[in-house]
Design an enzyme around this catalytic site. Structure first.
Site, PDB file in Angstrom:
ATOM      1  CG  ASP A  94     -49.753  41.309 -32.114  1.00 10.90           C
ATOM      2  OD1 ASP A  94     -50.572  40.533 -32.622  1.00 10.90           O
ATOM      3  OD2 ASP A  94     -49.688  41.511 -30.877  1.00 10.90           O
ATOM      4  CG  HIS A 109     -58.121  48.535 -33.591  1.00  5.64           C
ATOM      5  ND1 HIS A 109     -57.802  48.720 -32.263  1.00  5.64           N
ATOM      6  CD2 HIS A 109     -59.440  48.855 -33.694  1.00  5.64           C
ATOM      7  CE1 HIS A 109     -58.880  49.131 -31.595  1.00  5.64           C
ATOM      8  NE2 HIS A 109     -59.876  49.205 -32.437  1.00  5.64           N
ATOM      9  CB  CYS A 141     -50.932  54.384 -58.512  1.00  3.66           C
ATOM     10  SG  CYS A 141     -51.206  54.699 -56.766  1.00  3.66           S
ATOM     11  N   GLY A 178     -57.127  40.836 -21.828  1.00  2.00           N
ATOM     12  CA  GLY A 178     -56.002  41.759 -21.981  1.00  2.00           C
ATOM     13  C   GLY A 178     -56.322  43.059 -22.668  1.00  2.00           C
ATOM     14  CB  SER A 180     -57.376  49.334 -21.011  1.00  3.23           C
ATOM     15  OG  SER A 180     -57.492  49.900 -22.300  1.00  3.23           O
ATOM     16  CG  ASN A 204     -56.924  43.347 -17.625  1.00  6.01           C
ATOM     17  OD1 ASN A 204     -55.964  43.704 -16.946  1.00  6.01           O
ATOM     18  ND2 ASN A 204     -57.329  44.002 -18.703  1.00  6.01           N
ATOM     19  CD  GLU A 206     -53.090  47.241 -14.277  1.00  2.39           C
ATOM     20  OE1 GLU A 206     -53.700  48.198 -14.799  1.00  2.39           O
ATOM     21  OE2 GLU A 206     -51.852  47.110 -14.288  1.00  2.39           O
TER      22      GLU A 206
END
Ligand code: OAD
Length: 241
Positions: A94, A109, A141, A178, A180, A204, A206
């Site tokens: 982002d 990424h 191109c 944040g 997983s 986190n 979780e």
């Protein structure tokens, strides 16, 4: 370990942008819920239907453009301004860390705001939303352009990955925020940091596969907990040296 050296690495994932209103990937409201990533985020999907893939990325660019970095991104800027060095290794595309003002950012990424030519590999930044023509084309191109993000089945830029490994191995405090921790190689970085003597912390709400291996786990949102950690917990870490 000399924590007074204060070299901090923050590995961030989609959870850090939740308070900005950007959905995560996994979980009930996640981006991959109801979508097959293999239809939207692979080289094969792009070869099959570039317009569909571009529409998905245009939608995501729109979401991000309509919002802004949140408190957690700003706290990382404050840490970088106060201590040097701080390195952010982000899995997010982002661009919010850079938008917030962080300078030392490894975008593992890629970025939604960079495009890449599928023919001549030229890369360029384009922050227009919406893009005037879809699928986008290379200004040099005229071949098809794609988002400069890492898709499933693709390898990470070796320069970025090596920089991420190096910073991780040299860190004295490693924050995993944040994520997983199921996508590799990013998921290995906190464990590598620990092997090399860093004090490792996960923020986190979780449990994740790495929670049991961290020195400290902070359950809560990044926007609340990172600022609290920086003000209250970080100074205590220095006292224990
Ligand atoms: P995930 O969607 O897999 O995980 C998001 C994590 O954020 C979860 O562990 C949540 O518990 C946590 N979370 C939710 N709300 C939070 C909050 N307010 N504060 C802090 N954490 C919160 O996203 P990633 O781990 O980033 O890759 O996913 C890794 C990669 O998988 C992505 O970069 C993407 C995806 O496929 C590519 O596209 C290459």
């Amino acid at each position: 370990m000399d924590r007074s050296a204060k070299s901090i690495v923050a590995l961030t994932g989609a959870g850090i942008s939740v308070e900005s209103g950007i959905p995560t990937f996994r979980g009930p409201d996640g981006l991959w819920q109801g979508h097959d990533p293999h239809q939207l985020a692979t080289p094969l999907a792009f070869a099959r239907d570039p317009e569909l893939v571009w529409r998905f990325y245009e939608w995501r660019r729109g979401l991000v453009a309509a919002s802004q970095p949140n408190n957690a991104h700003h706290v990382l800027v404050e840490i970088e301004e106060t201590l040097s060095p701080l390195t952010i290794i982000t899995q997010n595309v982002d661009g919010y860390h850079i938008e917030a003002g962080s300078e030392n950012v490894i975008e593992l990424h890629g970025s939604l705001w960079r495009l890449k030519c599928t023919h001549c590999s030229q890369r360029w930044e384009d922050r227009r939303h919406p893009l005037p023509d879809l699928p986008a084309r290379c200004p040099s191109c005229n071949a098809l352009a794609r988002p400069d993000v890492v898709w499933f089945g693709e390898t990470l830029d070796p320069h970025n990955l090596n920089a991420a490994y190096k910073q991780t191995q040299q860190s004295s405090i490693f924050l995993s925020i944040g994520t997983s921790s199921v996508v590799h190689p990013a998921a290995e970085l906190p464990l590598l940091a620990r092997q090399h003597g860093a004090y490792t912390i996960e923020i986190n709400p979780e449990n994740t596969p790495i929670s049991g291996f961290m020195d400290e786990v902070i359950r809560g949102s990044a926007a609340d907990e990172l600022g609290r950690w920086w003000k209250e917990d970080y100074p205590k870490l220095l006292d224990t040296d």
